[in-house]
Design a protein around this motif. Structure first.
Motif, PDB file in Angstrom:
ATOM      1  N   ILE A 440       0.831  -1.208   0.000  1.00  0.00           N
ATOM      2  CA  ILE A 440       0.000   0.000   0.000  1.00  0.00           C
ATOM      3  C   ILE A 440       0.864   1.256   0.000  1.00  0.00           C
ATOM      4  CG2 ILE A 440      -1.883  -1.213   1.150  1.00  0.00           C
ATOM      5  CD1 ILE A 440      -1.130   0.222   3.722  1.00  0.00           C
ATOM      6  N   PHE A 441       2.059   1.184   0.600  1.00  0.00           N
ATOM      7  CA  PHE A 441       2.962   2.340   0.547  1.00  0.00           C
ATOM      8  C   PHE A 441       3.440   2.578  -0.884  1.00  0.00           C
ATOM      9  CE2 PHE A 441       7.440   3.697   0.447  1.00  0.00           C
ATOM     10  CZ  PHE A 441       7.305   4.988   0.923  1.00  0.00           C
ATOM     11  N   VAL A 442       3.790   1.504  -1.566  1.00  0.00           N
ATOM     12  CA  VAL A 442       4.268   1.636  -2.952  1.00  0.00           C
ATOM     13  C   VAL A 442       3.166   2.191  -3.840  1.00  0.00           C
ATOM     14  CG1 VAL A 442       5.001   0.325  -4.976  1.00  0.00           C
ATOM     15  CG2 VAL A 442       6.058  -0.113  -2.760  1.00  0.00           C
ATOM     16  N   LEU A 443       1.950   1.646  -3.707  1.00  0.00           N
ATOM     17  CA  LEU A 443       0.837   2.130  -4.527  1.00  0.00           C
ATOM     18  C   LEU A 443       0.529   3.595  -4.248  1.00  0.00           C
ATOM     19  CD1 LEU A 443      -1.617  -0.916  -4.401  1.00  0.00           C
ATOM     20  CD2 LEU A 443      -0.136  -0.216  -6.281  1.00  0.00           C
ATOM     21  N   SER A 444       0.559   3.990  -2.990  1.00  0.00           N
ATOM     22  CA  SER A 444       0.291   5.386  -2.642  1.00  0.00           C
ATOM     23  C   SER A 444       1.380   6.303  -3.172  1.00  0.00           C
ATOM     24  CB  SER A 444       0.163   5.535  -1.125  1.00  0.00           C
ATOM     25  OG  SER A 444      -0.866   4.718  -0.620  1.00  0.00           O
ATOM     26  N   ALA A 445       2.625   5.855  -3.089  1.00  0.00           N
ATOM     27  CA  ALA A 445       3.733   6.664  -3.601  1.00  0.00           C
ATOM     28  C   ALA A 445       3.635   6.819  -5.119  1.00  0.00           C
ATOM     29  CB  ALA A 445       5.063   6.031  -3.207  1.00  0.00           C
ATOM     30  N   ILE A 446       3.317   5.731  -5.811  1.00  0.00           N
ATOM     31  CA  ILE A 446       3.179   5.807  -7.271  1.00  0.00           C
ATOM     32  C   ILE A 446       2.019   6.721  -7.637  1.00  0.00           C
ATOM     33  CG2 ILE A 446       2.607   4.463  -9.327  1.00  0.00           C
ATOM     34  CD1 ILE A 446       4.125   2.127  -8.108  1.00  0.00           C
ATOM     35  N   TYR A 447       0.928   6.633  -6.883  1.00  0.00           N
ATOM     36  CA  TYR A 447      -0.207   7.509  -7.157  1.00  0.00           C
ATOM     37  C   TYR A 447       0.165   8.972  -6.921  1.00  0.00           C
ATOM     38  CZ  TYR A 447      -4.872   9.535  -6.918  1.00  0.00           C
ATOM     39  OH  TYR A 447      -5.979  10.316  -7.135  1.00  0.00           O
ATOM     40  N   ALA A 448       0.927   9.255  -5.868  1.00  0.00           N
ATOM     41  CA  ALA A 448       1.346  10.631  -5.604  1.00  0.00           C
ATOM     42  C   ALA A 448       2.239  11.158  -6.728  1.00  0.00           C
ATOM     43  CB  ALA A 448       2.075  10.705  -4.266  1.00  0.00           C
ATOM     44  N   ILE A 449       3.130  10.311  -7.225  1.00  0.00           N
ATOM     45  CA  ILE A 449       3.999  10.730  -8.341  1.00  0.00           C
ATOM     46  C   ILE A 449       3.169  11.010  -9.587  1.00  0.00           C
ATOM     47  CG2 ILE A 449       5.858   9.959  -9.875  1.00  0.00           C
ATOM     48  CD1 ILE A 449       6.976   8.364  -7.512  1.00  0.00           C
ATOM     49  N   ALA A 450       2.193  10.119  -9.874  1.00  0.00           N
ATOM     50  CA  ALA A 450       1.335  10.324 -11.045  1.00  0.00           C
ATOM     51  C   ALA A 450       0.494  11.588 -10.884  1.00  0.00           C
ATOM     52  CB  ALA A 450       0.437   9.107 -11.243  1.00  0.00           C
ATOM     53  N   ALA A 451      -0.038  11.808  -9.680  1.00  0.00           N
ATOM     54  CA  ALA A 451      -0.824  13.018  -9.449  1.00  0.00           C
ATOM     55  C   ALA A 451       0.028  14.270  -9.614  1.00  0.00           C
ATOM     56  CB  ALA A 451      -1.434  12.967  -8.047  1.00  0.00           C
ATOM     57  N   CYS A 452       1.272  14.212  -9.158  1.00  0.00           N
ATOM     58  CA  CYS A 452       2.176  15.353  -9.310  1.00  0.00           C
ATOM     59  C   CYS A 452       2.440  15.654 -10.779  1.00  0.00           C
ATOM     60  CB  CYS A 452       3.474  15.068  -8.566  1.00  0.00           C
ATOM     61  SG  CYS A 452       4.685  16.398  -8.632  1.00  0.00           S
ATOM     62  N   ALA A 453       2.666  14.589 -11.577  1.00  0.00           N
ATOM     63  CA  ALA A 453       2.931  14.796 -13.006  1.00  0.00           C
ATOM     64  C   ALA A 453       1.711  15.365 -13.716  1.00  0.00           C
ATOM     65  CB  ALA A 453       3.347  13.463 -13.636  1.00  0.00           C
ATOM     66  N   PHE A 467       2.813  19.762  -2.534  1.00  0.00           N
ATOM     67  CA  PHE A 467       1.946  19.714  -1.364  1.00  0.00           C
ATOM     68  C   PHE A 467       0.630  19.006  -1.688  1.00  0.00           C
ATOM     69  CE2 PHE A 467      -1.555  21.834   0.960  1.00  0.00           C
ATOM     70  CZ  PHE A 467      -1.232  21.413   2.251  1.00  0.00           C
ATOM     71  N   VAL A 468       0.025  19.340  -2.817  1.00  0.00           N
ATOM     72  CA  VAL A 468      -1.233  18.711  -3.223  1.00  0.00           C
ATOM     73  C   VAL A 468      -1.028  17.229  -3.493  1.00  0.00           C
ATOM     74  CG1 VAL A 468      -3.073  18.729  -4.942  1.00  0.00           C
ATOM     75  CG2 VAL A 468      -2.095  20.887  -4.151  1.00  0.00           C
ATOM     76  N   ALA A 469       0.067  16.878  -4.177  1.00  0.00           N
ATOM     77  CA  ALA A 469       0.336  15.472  -4.495  1.00  0.00           C
ATOM     78  C   ALA A 469       0.569  14.652  -3.232  1.00  0.00           C
ATOM     79  CB  ALA A 469       1.538  15.365  -5.429  1.00  0.00           C
ATOM     80  N   VAL A 470       1.270  15.227  -2.266  1.00  0.00           N
ATOM     81  CA  VAL A 470       1.525  14.499  -1.008  1.00  0.00           C
ATOM     82  C   VAL A 470       0.216  14.246  -0.260  1.00  0.00           C
ATOM     83  CG1 VAL A 470       2.558  14.715   1.277  1.00  0.00           C
ATOM     84  CG2 VAL A 470       3.906  15.225  -0.743  1.00  0.00           C
ATOM     85  N   LEU A 471      -0.674  15.246  -0.212  1.00  0.00           N
ATOM     86  CA  LEU A 471      -1.952  15.052   0.455  1.00  0.00           C
ATOM     87  C   LEU A 471      -2.799  13.990  -0.246  1.00  0.00           C
ATOM     88  CD1 LEU A 471      -3.057  18.655   1.487  1.00  0.00           C
ATOM     89  CD2 LEU A 471      -2.054  16.868   2.899  1.00  0.00           C
ATOM     90  N   ALA A 472      -2.752  13.972  -1.570  1.00  0.00           N
ATOM     91  CA  ALA A 472      -3.492  12.947  -2.307  1.00  0.00           C
ATOM     92  C   ALA A 472      -2.936  11.553  -2.003  1.00  0.00           C
ATOM     93  CB  ALA A 472      -3.428  13.232  -3.805  1.00  0.00           C
ATOM     94  N   GLY A 473      -1.603  11.442  -1.959  1.00  0.00           N
ATOM     95  CA  GLY A 473      -0.993  10.158  -1.617  1.00  0.00           C
ATOM     96  C   GLY A 473      -1.325   9.719  -0.208  1.00  0.00           C
ATOM     97  N   LEU A 474      -1.374  10.673   0.738  1.00  0.00           N
ATOM     98  CA  LEU A 474      -1.707  10.331   2.120  1.00  0.00           C
ATOM     99  C   LEU A 474      -3.158   9.872   2.240  1.00  0.00           C
ATOM    100  CD1 LEU A 474       0.088  13.176   4.127  1.00  0.00           C
ATOM    101  CD2 LEU A 474       0.746  10.769   3.949  1.00  0.00           C
TER     102      LEU A 474
END
Length: 537
Positions: A440-453, A467-474
């Motif tokens: 779940i950490f890996v999936l959340s991190a990948i999602y945060a990276i995708a959201a940032c891009a 900041f927005v990408a980190v909140l989405a990943g959290l």
């Protein structure tokens, strides 16, 4: 006559050889016969009523005094500045000609267009993430059910690659950014970079040391995912219970806010001059303590109630026939959790609450750097006691959900059940929990990276995009963490059901026995996929 007397004298007083043999056989059978353990589908008796009554008393007092605080609040609590000391009456009186211009609220307005743009993008990103989290959870469950081995083995390298990526990316980004490089010197950046790499090295060592358990972990996660997929209604009931807890907390929080308004304005002598100050009523701190204890206990009770519902539902699936799916299993589990067994749930929640509070106090004392051998010994004793309670509580609530027994008898019977069947009461397979956390950490991190891009491509947030990408990943991490918590409880429940099967010499779910039979009976034993033969129908 004499022969009869000699024969009688050669036997023990009030004893018969036939009776002795019968008693010996009966004693042997009693030692080998243990109470029959299975899922109790019949109407259950109320257990641990004293803790249920105590919990109700805490809740009633919290709401009763809360309503009292709302009704008897002092309306002048917010107008302290309009009161002055009157020497004639030696009390504080309200000035009649004082205007209330200074009492106007200063609301924060987002006049800046950049701030409005940030809030808009943040809200939309979190809303989209929340709605995507549902399909992501179901997709992850489906993948773990059918492609467990592939998911686990593909995710393990990312346990190392993702931290390395963030570590290097942060170092490079801070180096090329003037503000960051000026605020954080190069020596400190290098020191932090090396420290994170050392932590990554420890993660690698943990993975290598537990590599022999990965294959067994794959099978355990696969079987438990199958069990959870047969009871998807839990994903609707468990969040509803969480929302019910939030709704229960809302009036208590309101009562806490209004309790601050209970008091009076009194004169206070300071530097040879009387001023008017606010003095709270003496019962307000006691109510704060009562309300906080009630909230902590209620939160722990809700967590244990969710575990109870999960265990009861999965147990009904486990002990049912393959061709016949249990009906209303979640409803009956809810009825038992908040009915006959609610006292047991309250007892377990109270223990968990006390353990968490005491552990937090011990950790706080440790951070204060209190030296001395006595303090060290006390901390060790307290930690040992807390670990013992955690050990006792690990499977107790699962067993209570299956049998409907009281808390103490459930703890005793669980220990005896696992001991009789040479199963470890300490160790199910902790690697599965860690691997789920890593996934779940890996999936959340990948999602945060995708959201940032994506945000960088469609918006002009600048540095706020991180900041927005980190909140989405959290947010996604929180939702997936809830899923991992549910699956972890499913693993524990299936383990107890498997132990019940072994105790009776039966096989209710052959696919479960084919996996759980390879669990080691102690922490020191290495699990082998060819050491024991599972029971067969």
């Amino acid at each position: 006559m004499g022969v009869t007397d000699d024969h009688s004298s050669s036997q023990p007083l009030l004893s018969n050889p036939d009776d002795d043999a019968t008693n010996s056989v009966a004693a042997t059978e009693d030692e080998n016969n243990f109470p029959q353990i299975t899922f109790n589908s019949s109407p259950r008796h109320f257990q641990d009523l004293s803790f249920l009554i105590l919990f109700i008393i805490f809740s009633l007092f919290t709401f009763a005094f809360g309503i009292f605080s709302v009704v008897h609040r002092n309306p002048n609590s917010s107008n302290l500045s309009s009161f002055i000391y009157d020497s004639n009456t030696t009390s504080c009186v309200k000035q009649s000609n004082l205007t209330n211009n200074n009492q106007s609220l200063n609301w924060i307005s987002f006049q800046s267009s950049s701030s409005l743009h940030l809030v808009k993008n943040l809200v939309w990103t979190l809303v989209i993430t929340f709605f995507l989290s549902g399909p992501l959870v179901l997709g992850l469950l489906y993948s773990l059910k059918h492609f467990t081995k592939q998911i686990v083995y593909v995710s393990i390298p990312f346990f190392v690659l993702v931290p390395i990526f963030f570590n290097v990316y942060w170092f490079v980004a801070c180096t090329v950014t003037s503000d960051c490089s000026d605020a954080f010197p190069l020596a400190y950046r290098i020191l932090l970079l090396v420290f994170v790499f050392l932590v990554i090295g420890i993660i690698v060592w943990i993975i290598v040391a537990n590599w022999h358990r990965v294959e067994l972990t794959v099978r355990i996660v696969g079987v438990s995912s199958h069990a959870l997929s047969r009871n998807l209604g839990l994903f609707g009931v468990l969040p509803a219970l969480t929302l019910a807890l939030v709704a229960y907390f809302v009036p208590i929080v309101v009562f806490l806010l209004f309790s601050r308004l209970n008091g009076k304005i009194v004169p206070h002598l300071s530097k040879d001059k009387y001023t008017c100050t606010w003095k709270q009523d003496s019962w307000v701190p006691a109510y704060y303590a009562l309300a906080i204890i009630t909230m902590l206990w209620s939160a722990a009770v809700m967590v244990e109630a969710q575990v109870f519902v999960i265990s009861g539902t999965i147990a009904q699936w486990y002990f049912s026939n393959e061709d016949k799916k249990p009906r209303k299993s979640i409803r009956s589990s809810l009825r038992n959790a908040f009915g006959p067994s609610f006292g047991t749930v309250c007892f377990s929640g109270l223990l968990i609450c006390v353990v968490r509070v005491v552990r937090a106090a011990v950790d706080g004392a440790r951070q204060e750097d209190i030296s001395g051998v006595v303090n060290l010994i006390l901390r060790c004793c307290v930690n040992a006691l807390l670990s013992a309670i955690d050990f006792l509580n690990k499977f107790t609530i699962n067993f209570a959900a299956i049998t409907g027994e009281a808390y103490c008898s459930s703890a005793k019977m669980t220990y005896e059940l696992l001991k009789r069947n040479l199963l470890s009461a300490v160790f199910v397979e902790t690697v599965s929990t860690r691997i789920l956390a890593g996934i779940i950490f890996v999936l959340s991190a990948i999602y945060a990276i995708a959201a940032c891009a994506i945000l960088k491509a469609v918006s002009n947030l600048g540095q706020d995009v991180y900041f927005v990408a980190v909140l989405a990943g959290l947010l996604l991490l929180l939702v997936l963490g809830f899923f991992a918590h549910v699956l972890d409880n499913v693993i524990d429940t299936v383990y107890i059901c498997y132990a019940v099967d072994r105790d009776k010499g039966e096989v209710c779910k052959q696919e479960v026995h084919e996996v759980y039979v390879y669990l080691p009976i102690s922490r020191n034993q290495r699990p082998s996929l060819a050491t024991r033969t599972p029971l067969s129908v």
